[in-house]
Write a protein that holds these residues in place. Structure first.
Motif, PDB file in Angstrom:
ATOM      1  N   HIS A  77       0.847  -1.204   0.000  1.00  0.00           N
ATOM      2  CA  HIS A  77       0.000   0.000   0.000  1.00  0.00           C
ATOM      3  C   HIS A  77       0.875   1.244   0.000  1.00  0.00           C
ATOM      4  N   GLN A  80       0.578   4.063   2.780  1.00  0.00           N
ATOM      5  CA  GLN A  80       0.750   3.607   4.166  1.00  0.00           C
ATOM      6  C   GLN A  80       2.206   3.691   4.631  1.00  0.00           C
ATOM      7  N   TRP A  94      -7.579  -1.317  13.087  1.00  0.00           N
ATOM      8  CA  TRP A  94      -6.350  -0.758  12.511  1.00  0.00           C
ATOM      9  C   TRP A  94      -6.685   0.120  11.296  1.00  0.00           C
ATOM     10  N   THR A  99      -5.241   3.743   9.490  1.00  0.00           N
ATOM     11  CA  THR A  99      -4.998   3.716   8.049  1.00  0.00           C
ATOM     12  C   THR A  99      -5.889   4.698   7.292  1.00  0.00           C
ATOM     13  N   ARG A 202     -11.215  -2.094  -3.085  1.00  0.00           N
ATOM     14  CA  ARG A 202     -10.346  -2.318  -1.910  1.00  0.00           C
ATOM     15  C   ARG A 202     -10.651  -3.639  -1.203  1.00  0.00           C
ATOM     16  N   PHE A 203     -11.911  -3.812  -0.787  1.00  0.00           N
ATOM     17  CA  PHE A 203     -12.432  -5.099  -0.324  1.00  0.00           C
ATOM     18  C   PHE A 203     -13.938  -4.974  -0.188  1.00  0.00           C
ATOM     19  N   HIS A 230      -8.734  -7.652  -1.363  1.00  0.00           N
ATOM     20  CA  HIS A 230      -8.391  -8.418  -0.158  1.00  0.00           C
ATOM     21  C   HIS A 230      -9.451  -9.499   0.065  1.00  0.00           C
ATOM     22  N   GLU A 233      -9.037 -12.153   5.443  1.00  0.00           N
ATOM     23  CA  GLU A 233      -7.828 -11.869   6.214  1.00  0.00           C
ATOM     24  C   GLU A 233      -8.086 -12.079   7.696  1.00  0.00           C
ATOM     25  N   HIS A 269      -4.022 -11.960   1.186  1.00  0.00           N
ATOM     26  CA  HIS A 269      -4.229 -12.704   2.435  1.00  0.00           C
ATOM     27  C   HIS A 269      -4.842 -14.092   2.233  1.00  0.00           C
ATOM     28  N   SER A 294       2.565  -9.010   7.715  1.00  0.00           N
ATOM     29  CA  SER A 294       1.278  -8.390   8.018  1.00  0.00           C
ATOM     30  C   SER A 294       0.393  -9.339   8.833  1.00  0.00           C
ATOM     31  N   LEU A 298      -0.943  -8.105  12.470  1.00  0.00           N
ATOM     32  CA  LEU A 298      -2.361  -7.870  12.795  1.00  0.00           C
ATOM     33  C   LEU A 298      -2.999  -9.092  13.468  1.00  0.00           C
ATOM     34  N   ASP A 320       2.814  -6.309   2.020  1.00  0.00           N
ATOM     35  CA  ASP A 320       1.629  -5.632   2.556  1.00  0.00           C
ATOM     36  C   ASP A 320       1.980  -4.495   3.515  1.00  0.00           C
ATOM     37  N   ALA A 323       0.455  -2.689   6.931  1.00  0.00           N
ATOM     38  CA  ALA A 323       0.239  -3.689   7.971  1.00  0.00           C
ATOM     39  C   ALA A 323       1.451  -4.604   8.015  1.00  0.00           C
TER      40      ALA A 323
HETATM   41  N1  GUN Z   1      -8.194  -4.807   3.864  1.00  0.00           N
HETATM   42  C1  GUN Z   1      -8.706  -3.690   3.298  1.00  0.00           C
HETATM   43  N2  GUN Z   1      -7.798  -2.701   3.267  1.00  0.00           N
HETATM   44  C2  GUN Z   1      -6.685  -3.193   3.801  1.00  0.00           C
HETATM   45  C3  GUN Z   1      -5.390  -2.634   4.048  1.00  0.00           C
HETATM   46  O1  GUN Z   1      -5.099  -1.479   3.751  1.00  0.00           O
HETATM   47  N3  GUN Z   1      -4.483  -3.465   4.644  1.00  0.00           N
HETATM   48  C4  GUN Z   1      -4.787  -4.743   4.992  1.00  0.00           C
HETATM   49  N4  GUN Z   1      -3.844  -5.491   5.561  1.00  0.00           N
HETATM   50  N5  GUN Z   1      -5.982  -5.278   4.787  1.00  0.00           N
HETATM   51  C5  GUN Z   1      -6.921  -4.516   4.203  1.00  0.00           C
END
Ligand code: GUN
Ligand code: ZN
Length: 434
Positions: A77, A80, A94, A99, A202-203, A230, A233, A269, A294, A298, A320, A323
């Motif tokens: 990222h 970040q 987090w 973030t 993003r997710f 993602h 995770e 992930h 990561s 986390l 990653d 994270a």
């Molecule tokens: N899932 C959605 N955004 C992120 C991110 O920025 N980092 C991580 N590790 N997982 C995510």
């Protein structure tokens, strides 16, 4: 016409080593050379063979160090760089506490430009010559990211995150603006020089079904682009996703039902997977991406590399950051080794170094361009020093094989072990440090 000849110990992979004894999978030369012209490798072989045909080439002698293809980071990222090492929470907290607030700063193009320079400096310092990056929701972050990558002639992939819900003011687009910005960025950047655009929802949590429909349209209109997101995770993330998409058979089905899975899809992930999800990964050819530092940081869980590979699935490996806790692919392989150890899986150093180079190139479908020292590929090269700290030098006194040396680099190495980095044939690390 400038011809450069790099002389060094040399390692390059032809395929993934099946085990530590699989000598046909790679070439290792004690006195090797790579001849580079106009950023492209012309010839790789023993120094005596390569110099015989090009007696006038300018020689840079990196002996006794070890030269190989530059590292490839398949998930990182860009916004970040000032989030890395933020204390105390798991994924969703987090994101919300550290973030997302940080990423709102990328509305400012000057901040984007400054961070893009620092970000690429970190990659080069660590021997990473290609990366697949998430930028922020702001178009300006992608412009800054690609402007910096292009100015260094780096093969970089990235895209603007699509996110239209469950994020603060200043960090949300809309289905239409996300679509329009992505179209403009693809038109402006994809295939320009060495950079490529990645469609980046993003997710599931941060995209409405309407935005997923737009992502589906983008993917259908641009099959030339990679897709990244993602997946699975964290357990709270999975539960929230299932609330938001009650119709989906499982988390992966959110992406699958919007036509987002193919061999060009990268799924960061992919830890807590259900049996159907693993079947769908195998059927579609989508690539899970293992992010060990990561996942430890986390507290997300343990990536089952062997379980997925046994199904014919090809996994990437990545930092990653933020994270992830290090830009170093060496440190990523170190932590990856430990994650797999916890599950009784042993990552051999030959397989580890293949993974961070040619393996990740294969995941991206770019093995004809990066990831090896083969003639005809782009001259992105790292020179590694296995004696870069006193502790490493001491341990190296007992090393008796290439595999042992690689393992010492993997476990003990970091940016200090990266002696020099060539991007498109241009020495880029020592120059930057000076
Ligand atoms: N899932 C959605 N955004 C992120 C991110 O920025 N980092 C991580 N590790 N997982 C995510
Ligand atoms: Zn990520």
């Amino acid at each position: 016409m400038t011809e450069t000849l790099l002389r060094s110990r040399l390692l390059t992979f032809h395929r993934e080593p099946m085990n530590g004894d699989d000598g046909d999978a790679y070439t290792y030369l004690e006195d090797g050379a790579v001849l580079i012209r106009d950023g492209v490798i012309q010839k790789t072989g023993t120094f005596s063979d390569v110099i015989a045909n090009t007696p006038n080439a300018a020689v840079t002698d990196h002996r006794p160090h070890l030269m190989m293809a530059g590292f490839i980071d398949t998930h990182i990222h860009f916004p970040q760089v000032q989030v890395i090492a933020s204390w105390g929470s798991q994924l969703l907290d987090w994101l919300n506490n550290y973030t997302f607030p940080e990423e709102t700063r990328f509305a400012d193009p000057d901040h984007c430009a400054a961070m893009a320079t620092k970000f690429h400096d970190q990659l080069i310092a660590n021997g990473t010559t290609s990366a697949v990056a998430y930028c922020s929701v702001h178009k300006s972050s992608v412009d800054a990211f690609f402007t910096e990558a292009a100015s260094r002639n780096m093969r970089m992939l990235g895209g603007k995150v699509l996110m239209d819900r469950n994020a603060p003011d200043g960090l949300r687009d809309t289905p239409q603006s996300g679509y329009d910005d992505t179209k403009a960025l693809i038109a402006g950047w994809h295939g320009k020089g060495r950079v490529g655009y990645v469609i980046t929802p993003r997710f599931a949590i941060t995209s409405t079904p309407e935005q997923m429909e737009m992502a589906q349209a983008l993917a259908a209109e641009h099959p030339e682009c990679h897709i990244q997101t993602h997946l699975s995770e964290n357990k709270d993330e999975i539960a929230f996703t299932k609330e938001l998409y009650p119709e989906a058979r499982d988390y992966l089905d959110v992406y699958q039902s919007y036509g987002l899975l193919s061999g060009k899809t990268l799924l960061g992930h992919s830890i807590h997977l259900e049996a159907r999800e693993i079947d769908a990964l195998a059927e579609t050819g989508a690539h899970p991406v293992f992010c060990p530092t990561s996942n430890f940081f986390l507290g997300s869980g343990l990536f089952d590399d062997t379980g997925l590979r046994d199904r014919g699935i090809t996994n990437g490996i990545a930092t990653d950051v933020g994270a992830g806790t290090s830009y170093s692919m060496l440190q990523t392989l170190n932590e990856g080794y430990k994650v797999l150890q916890l599950q009784g899986q042993s990552l051999h150093p030959l397989q580890a170094f293949h993974w961070a180079t040619r393996g990740n190139a294969c995941v991206l479908g770019l093995e004809d361009k990066i990831g090896t020292l083969d003639a005809g590929t782009e001259a992105d090269i790292v020179v590694l020093n296995s004696h870069s700290t006193e502790a490493m030098a001491l341990r190296m006194e007992r090393a008796q094989s290439l595999s042992e040396e690689l393992f010492i680099l993997q476990i003990m190495g970091d940016d200090r072990a990266v002696e020099e980095v060539y991007v498109s044939g241009v020495a880029s690390k020592r120059k930057a440090a000076a």
